[in-house]
Design a protein around this motif. Structure first.
Motif, mmCIF file in Angstrom:
data_model
loop_
_atom_site.group_PDB
_atom_site.id
_atom_site.type_symbol
_atom_site.label_atom_id
_atom_site.label_comp_id
_atom_site.label_asym_id
_atom_site.label_seq_id
_atom_site.Cartn_x
_atom_site.Cartn_y
_atom_site.Cartn_z
ATOM 1 N N PRO A 152 0.908 -1.191 -0.054
ATOM 2 C CA PRO A 152 -0.040 -0.007 0.038
ATOM 3 C C PRO A 152 0.833 1.187 0.029
ATOM 4 N N ILE A 153 0.324 2.034 -0.583
ATOM 5 C CA ILE A 153 1.096 3.555 -0.671
ATOM 6 C C ILE A 153 0.168 4.634 -1.182
ATOM 7 N N LYS A 154 0.183 5.765 -0.353
ATOM 8 C CA LYS A 154 -0.704 7.109 -0.763
ATOM 9 C C LYS A 154 0.282 7.796 -1.676
ATOM 10 N N TYR A 155 -0.692 8.500 -2.519
ATOM 11 C CA TYR A 155 0.004 9.508 -3.417
ATOM 12 C C TYR A 155 -1.077 10.770 -3.653
ATOM 13 N N SER A 156 -0.711 11.840 -4.306
ATOM 14 C CA SER A 156 -1.365 13.055 -4.616
ATOM 15 C C SER A 156 -0.564 13.820 -5.674
ATOM 16 N N SER A 157 -1.034 13.627 -6.993
ATOM 17 C CA SER A 157 -0.570 14.306 -7.888
ATOM 18 C C SER A 157 -0.578 15.904 -7.919
ATOM 19 N N LEU A 158 0.564 16.648 -8.089
ATOM 20 C CA LEU A 158 0.393 18.180 -7.727
ATOM 21 C C LEU A 158 0.155 18.940 -9.072
ATOM 22 N N PRO A 159 -0.508 20.027 -8.792
ATOM 23 C CA PRO A 159 -1.087 20.959 -9.920
ATOM 24 C C PRO A 159 -0.008 20.727 -11.173
ATOM 25 N N LEU A 160 -0.734 20.721 -12.141
ATOM 26 C CA LEU A 160 0.214 20.774 -13.564
ATOM 27 C C LEU A 160 1.099 22.109 -13.775
ATOM 28 N N GLY A 161 2.254 22.120 -14.013
ATOM 29 C CA GLY A 161 3.149 23.229 -14.162
ATOM 30 C C GLY A 161 3.793 23.368 -12.792
ATOM 31 N N LYS A 162 3.378 22.893 -11.859
ATOM 32 C CA LYS A 162 4.023 23.198 -10.211
ATOM 33 C C LYS A 162 5.500 22.469 -10.249
ATOM 34 N N SER A 210 -3.522 16.690 2.228
ATOM 35 C CA SER A 210 -5.036 16.110 2.820
ATOM 36 C C SER A 210 -5.695 15.663 1.668
ATOM 37 N N LYS A 211 -5.014 15.805 0.380
ATOM 38 C CA LYS A 211 -5.582 14.896 -0.868
ATOM 39 C C LYS A 211 -5.030 13.759 -1.031
ATOM 40 N N LEU A 212 -4.450 12.895 -0.182
ATOM 41 C CA LEU A 212 -3.785 11.579 -0.624
ATOM 42 C C LEU A 212 -4.857 10.727 -0.853
ATOM 43 N N LYS A 213 -4.538 9.772 -2.037
ATOM 44 C CA LYS A 213 -5.285 8.783 -2.479
ATOM 45 C C LYS A 213 -4.479 7.375 -1.997
ATOM 46 N N THR A 214 -5.300 6.422 -1.962
ATOM 47 C CA THR A 214 -4.603 5.244 -1.729
ATOM 48 C C THR A 214 -4.351 4.304 -3.076
ATOM 49 N N SER A 215 -3.121 3.793 -3.087
ATOM 50 C CA SER A 215 -2.764 3.000 -4.595
ATOM 51 C C SER A 215 -1.860 1.745 -3.909
ATOM 52 N N LYS A 252 7.424 2.489 -8.843
ATOM 53 C CA LYS A 252 6.137 2.399 -9.705
ATOM 54 C C LYS A 252 4.988 1.981 -9.031
ATOM 55 N N ILE A 253 4.013 2.746 -9.209
ATOM 56 C CA ILE A 253 2.591 2.344 -8.605
ATOM 57 C C ILE A 253 1.514 2.367 -9.671
ATOM 58 N N ILE A 254 0.233 1.850 -9.265
ATOM 59 C CA ILE A 254 -0.860 1.845 -10.060
ATOM 60 C C ILE A 254 -1.739 2.863 -9.856
ATOM 61 N N THR A 255 -2.491 3.667 -10.855
ATOM 62 C CA THR A 255 -3.402 4.674 -10.462
ATOM 63 C C THR A 255 -4.589 4.676 -11.369
ATOM 64 N N ASN A 256 -5.418 5.198 -11.099
ATOM 65 C CA ASN A 256 -6.714 5.296 -11.668
ATOM 66 C C ASN A 256 -6.552 6.699 -12.629
ATOM 67 N N TYR A 286 4.709 16.420 -11.146
ATOM 68 C CA TYR A 286 5.061 16.121 -9.890
ATOM 69 C C TYR A 286 4.210 15.416 -8.740
ATOM 70 N N VAL A 287 4.560 14.451 -7.988
ATOM 71 C CA VAL A 287 3.712 13.860 -7.004
ATOM 72 C C VAL A 287 4.238 14.019 -5.762
ATOM 73 N N ILE A 288 3.594 13.812 -4.610
ATOM 74 C CA ILE A 288 4.108 13.522 -3.393
ATOM 75 C C ILE A 288 3.660 12.121 -2.787
ATOM 76 N N LEU A 289 4.393 11.244 -2.092
ATOM 77 C CA LEU A 289 4.088 9.906 -1.657
ATOM 78 C C LEU A 289 4.122 9.941 -0.024
#
Length: 216
Positions: free
Chosen positions: A102-112, A126-131, A142-146, A154-157
Protein backbone atom coordinates in the motif's frame (compact mmCIF):
# COMPACT_ATOMS: atom_id res chain seq x y z
CA UNK A 1 25.19 -20.24 -0.28
CA UNK A 2 24.07 -17.90 -3.05
CA UNK A 3 23.94 -19.19 -6.63
CA UNK A 4 25.67 -16.07 -7.99
CA UNK A 5 29.41 -16.12 -7.30
CA UNK A 6 31.18 -12.87 -6.44
CA UNK A 7 34.88 -12.09 -6.34
CA UNK A 8 36.41 -10.91 -3.08
CA UNK A 9 39.91 -9.64 -2.42
CA UNK A 10 41.77 -8.35 0.61
CA UNK A 11 41.51 -4.56 0.98
CA UNK A 12 38.46 -4.49 -1.30
CA UNK A 13 35.90 -1.85 -0.34
CA UNK A 14 32.32 -2.80 0.51
CA UNK A 15 29.39 -0.62 1.57
CA UNK A 16 27.66 -1.99 4.65
CA UNK A 17 24.07 -1.01 5.48
CA UNK A 18 23.44 -1.09 9.23
CA UNK A 19 20.50 0.49 11.10
CA UNK A 20 19.53 2.48 7.99
CA UNK A 21 23.03 3.94 7.66
CA UNK A 22 25.72 3.14 5.10
CA UNK A 23 29.38 2.63 6.03
CA UNK A 24 32.48 2.16 3.89
CA UNK A 25 34.48 -0.85 5.09
CA UNK A 26 37.32 -2.95 3.70
CA UNK A 27 37.84 -6.69 3.59
CA UNK A 28 40.77 -7.53 5.87
CA UNK A 29 40.95 -11.30 5.42
CA UNK A 30 39.15 -14.08 3.53
CA UNK A 31 38.58 -17.63 4.79
CA UNK A 32 36.85 -20.61 3.20
CA UNK A 33 33.43 -19.93 4.73
CA UNK A 34 33.74 -16.35 5.96
CA UNK A 35 35.55 -13.05 5.58
CA UNK A 36 36.63 -10.29 7.96
CA UNK A 37 35.97 -6.56 7.67
CA UNK A 38 37.07 -3.54 9.67
CA UNK A 39 34.02 -2.41 11.63
CA UNK A 40 34.07 1.12 13.11
CA UNK A 41 30.54 0.51 14.45
CA UNK A 42 28.73 -2.15 16.45
CA UNK A 43 27.54 -5.22 14.54
CA UNK A 44 25.62 -7.57 16.80
CA UNK A 45 26.54 -11.25 16.75
CA UNK A 46 24.21 -13.61 14.85
CA UNK A 47 22.36 -10.81 13.05
CA UNK A 48 21.87 -10.34 9.32
CA UNK A 49 23.88 -7.77 7.42
CA UNK A 50 23.52 -6.27 3.95
CA UNK A 51 26.36 -4.92 1.85
CA UNK A 52 27.19 -3.76 -1.67
CA UNK A 53 30.31 -5.01 -3.44
CA UNK A 54 31.73 -4.20 -6.89
CA UNK A 55 33.16 -6.71 -9.35
CA UNK A 56 34.61 -4.94 -12.39
CA UNK A 57 31.69 -2.86 -13.75
CA UNK A 58 29.03 -4.81 -11.86
CA UNK A 59 27.61 -4.17 -8.40
CA UNK A 60 26.03 -6.84 -6.19
CA UNK A 61 23.75 -6.51 -3.17
CA UNK A 62 24.54 -9.26 -0.67
CA UNK A 63 23.01 -10.62 2.53
CA UNK A 64 25.20 -12.36 5.11
CA UNK A 65 25.30 -13.02 8.85
CA UNK A 66 27.60 -11.73 11.60
CA UNK A 67 29.23 -14.82 13.09
CA UNK A 68 31.88 -13.29 15.36
CA UNK A 69 34.28 -10.51 16.29
CA UNK A 70 38.00 -10.20 16.93
CA UNK A 71 40.72 -7.58 17.28
CA UNK A 72 43.98 -7.53 15.35
CA UNK A 73 46.63 -4.81 15.40
CA UNK A 74 44.23 -2.59 17.38
CA UNK A 75 41.61 -2.91 14.61
CA UNK A 76 38.11 -4.13 15.49
CA UNK A 77 37.06 -6.79 13.00
CA UNK A 78 33.71 -8.42 12.33
CA UNK A 79 33.58 -11.97 10.98
CA UNK A 80 30.98 -12.27 8.23
CA UNK A 81 29.57 -15.45 6.69
CA UNK A 82 29.82 -15.85 2.94
CA UNK A 83 26.64 -14.38 1.37
CA UNK A 84 23.50 -16.51 1.41
CA UNK A 85 21.79 -14.11 -1.00
CA UNK A 86 23.35 -12.16 -3.89
CA UNK A 87 21.48 -9.87 -6.28
CA UNK A 88 22.97 -8.01 -9.22
CA UNK A 89 22.39 -4.27 -8.93
CA UNK A 90 22.53 -1.49 -11.47
CA UNK A 91 23.88 1.18 -9.16
CA UNK A 92 22.56 4.01 -11.32
CA UNK A 93 19.03 2.69 -11.02
CA UNK A 94 19.39 0.75 -7.73
CA UNK A 95 18.02 -2.71 -7.09
CA UNK A 96 14.31 -2.79 -7.90
CA UNK A 97 12.13 -5.09 -5.78
CA UNK A 98 8.86 -6.28 -7.31
CA UNK A 99 6.34 -6.05 -4.48
CA UNK A 100 2.73 -4.97 -3.97
CA UNK A 101 2.57 -2.66 -0.96
CA UNK A 102 0.00 0.00 0.00
CA UNK A 103 1.12 3.55 -0.73
CA UNK A 104 -0.59 6.94 -0.73
CA UNK A 105 -0.05 9.64 -3.33
CA UNK A 106 -1.32 12.94 -4.63
CA UNK A 107 -0.42 14.45 -7.99
CA UNK A 108 0.50 18.12 -7.80
CA UNK A 109 -1.00 20.88 -9.97
CA UNK A 110 0.21 20.91 -13.57
CA UNK A 111 3.17 23.20 -14.13
CA UNK A 112 4.10 23.27 -10.43
CA UNK A 113 7.70 22.30 -9.72
CA UNK A 114 9.06 21.92 -6.20
CA UNK A 115 12.66 21.72 -5.07
CA UNK A 116 11.90 19.51 -2.06
CA UNK A 117 9.05 17.95 -0.09
CA UNK A 118 9.30 20.85 2.39
CA UNK A 119 8.17 23.30 -0.30
CA UNK A 120 4.89 21.48 -0.95
CA UNK A 121 1.85 23.30 0.56
CA UNK A 122 0.42 21.51 3.62
CA UNK A 123 -3.10 21.32 2.15
CA UNK A 124 -1.87 18.99 -0.60
CA UNK A 125 -1.26 16.28 2.01
CA UNK A 126 -5.00 16.21 2.82
CA UNK A 127 -5.73 15.04 -0.74
CA UNK A 128 -3.80 11.77 -0.61
CA UNK A 129 -5.26 8.78 -2.47
CA UNK A 130 -4.60 5.11 -1.76
CA UNK A 131 -2.69 3.08 -4.31
CA UNK A 132 -0.43 0.03 -4.48
CA UNK A 133 3.18 -0.36 -5.57
CA UNK A 134 4.40 -2.51 -8.45
CA UNK A 135 8.05 -2.20 -7.49
CA UNK A 136 10.26 -0.13 -5.19
CA UNK A 137 13.90 0.93 -5.40
CA UNK A 138 16.24 3.41 -3.79
CA UNK A 139 15.77 5.63 -6.82
CA UNK A 140 12.02 5.54 -7.31
CA UNK A 141 8.79 3.57 -7.23
CA UNK A 142 6.21 2.32 -9.72
CA UNK A 143 2.56 2.53 -8.67
CA UNK A 144 -0.90 1.78 -10.06
CA UNK A 145 -3.34 4.70 -10.38
CA UNK A 146 -6.73 5.42 -11.89
CA UNK A 147 -5.46 8.68 -13.37
CA UNK A 148 -2.98 9.56 -16.07
CA UNK A 149 0.01 11.17 -14.37
CA UNK A 150 1.96 12.35 -17.39
CA UNK A 151 5.76 12.43 -17.47
CA UNK A 152 7.07 15.59 -15.83
CA UNK A 153 4.23 15.94 -13.34
CA UNK A 154 5.18 16.09 -9.67
CA UNK A 155 3.68 13.77 -7.05
CA UNK A 156 3.90 13.49 -3.27
CA UNK A 157 4.06 10.04 -1.72
CA UNK A 158 3.36 8.69 1.74
CA UNK A 159 5.26 5.41 2.11
CA UNK A 160 5.17 3.14 5.16
CA UNK A 161 8.44 1.26 5.70
CA UNK A 162 7.99 0.75 9.43
CA UNK A 163 7.97 4.52 9.71
CA UNK A 164 6.07 6.93 7.50
CA UNK A 165 8.08 8.72 4.82
CA UNK A 166 6.78 11.78 2.97
CA UNK A 167 8.50 11.88 -0.42
CA UNK A 168 8.53 14.16 -3.44
CA UNK A 169 8.69 12.44 -6.82
CA UNK A 170 8.25 13.19 -10.50
CA UNK A 171 6.60 11.00 -13.13
CA UNK A 172 9.05 9.76 -15.74
CA UNK A 173 6.66 7.39 -17.52
CA UNK A 174 2.94 6.60 -17.49
CA UNK A 175 1.50 3.59 -19.32
CA UNK A 176 -2.15 2.59 -19.60
CA UNK A 177 -3.12 -1.03 -19.01
CA UNK A 178 -5.76 -1.70 -21.66
CA UNK A 179 -7.18 -4.62 -19.70
CA UNK A 180 -7.69 -2.93 -16.34
CA UNK A 181 -7.89 0.63 -17.74
CA UNK A 182 -5.56 1.68 -14.93
CA UNK A 183 -2.18 3.37 -15.26
CA UNK A 184 1.30 2.18 -14.33
CA UNK A 185 3.23 5.25 -13.25
CA UNK A 186 7.02 5.21 -12.86
CA UNK A 187 8.14 7.83 -10.35
CA UNK A 188 11.62 9.12 -9.57
CA UNK A 189 12.37 10.60 -6.14
CA UNK A 190 13.27 14.29 -6.14
CA UNK A 191 15.99 15.71 -3.86
CA UNK A 192 16.00 12.62 -1.65
CA UNK A 193 18.61 12.85 1.10
CA UNK A 194 21.01 9.94 1.55
CA UNK A 195 19.68 9.02 4.99
CA UNK A 196 16.13 8.57 3.71
CA UNK A 197 17.36 6.70 0.63
CA UNK A 198 19.34 4.33 2.86
CA UNK A 199 16.20 3.68 4.91
CA UNK A 200 14.34 2.69 1.75
CA UNK A 201 17.21 0.46 0.59
CA UNK A 202 17.38 -1.19 4.02
CA UNK A 203 13.62 -1.82 3.85
CA UNK A 204 14.03 -3.39 0.39
CA UNK A 205 16.75 -5.70 1.71
CA UNK A 206 14.50 -6.73 4.61
CA UNK A 207 11.57 -7.49 2.29
CA UNK A 208 13.90 -9.38 -0.07
CA UNK A 209 15.05 -11.61 2.80
CA UNK A 210 11.44 -12.27 3.79
CA UNK A 211 10.58 -13.30 0.22
CA UNK A 212 13.65 -15.55 -0.03
CA UNK A 213 12.79 -17.30 3.25
CA UNK A 214 9.12 -17.66 2.24
CA UNK A 215 10.09 -19.34 -1.05
CA UNK A 216 12.53 -21.84 0.49
Amino acid sequence: MADIKIKMSINQKIEVINHNKKYNCRIQDIKENCFLIDAPFLLLHDTDIEFLISNDDEVFACSSKIIGHKKENNINLSIISMPYSVMKVQRREYYRLTIAEPIKYSSLPLGKHYKSIHNVPAEIFSKLKTSVTIDISGGGVKIITNENIAAGRYVILEMDIGETLDLLAVSIRCEKDENSKQYRVSLKYVKLDNRTRDKIISYIFMKSRELIKANK
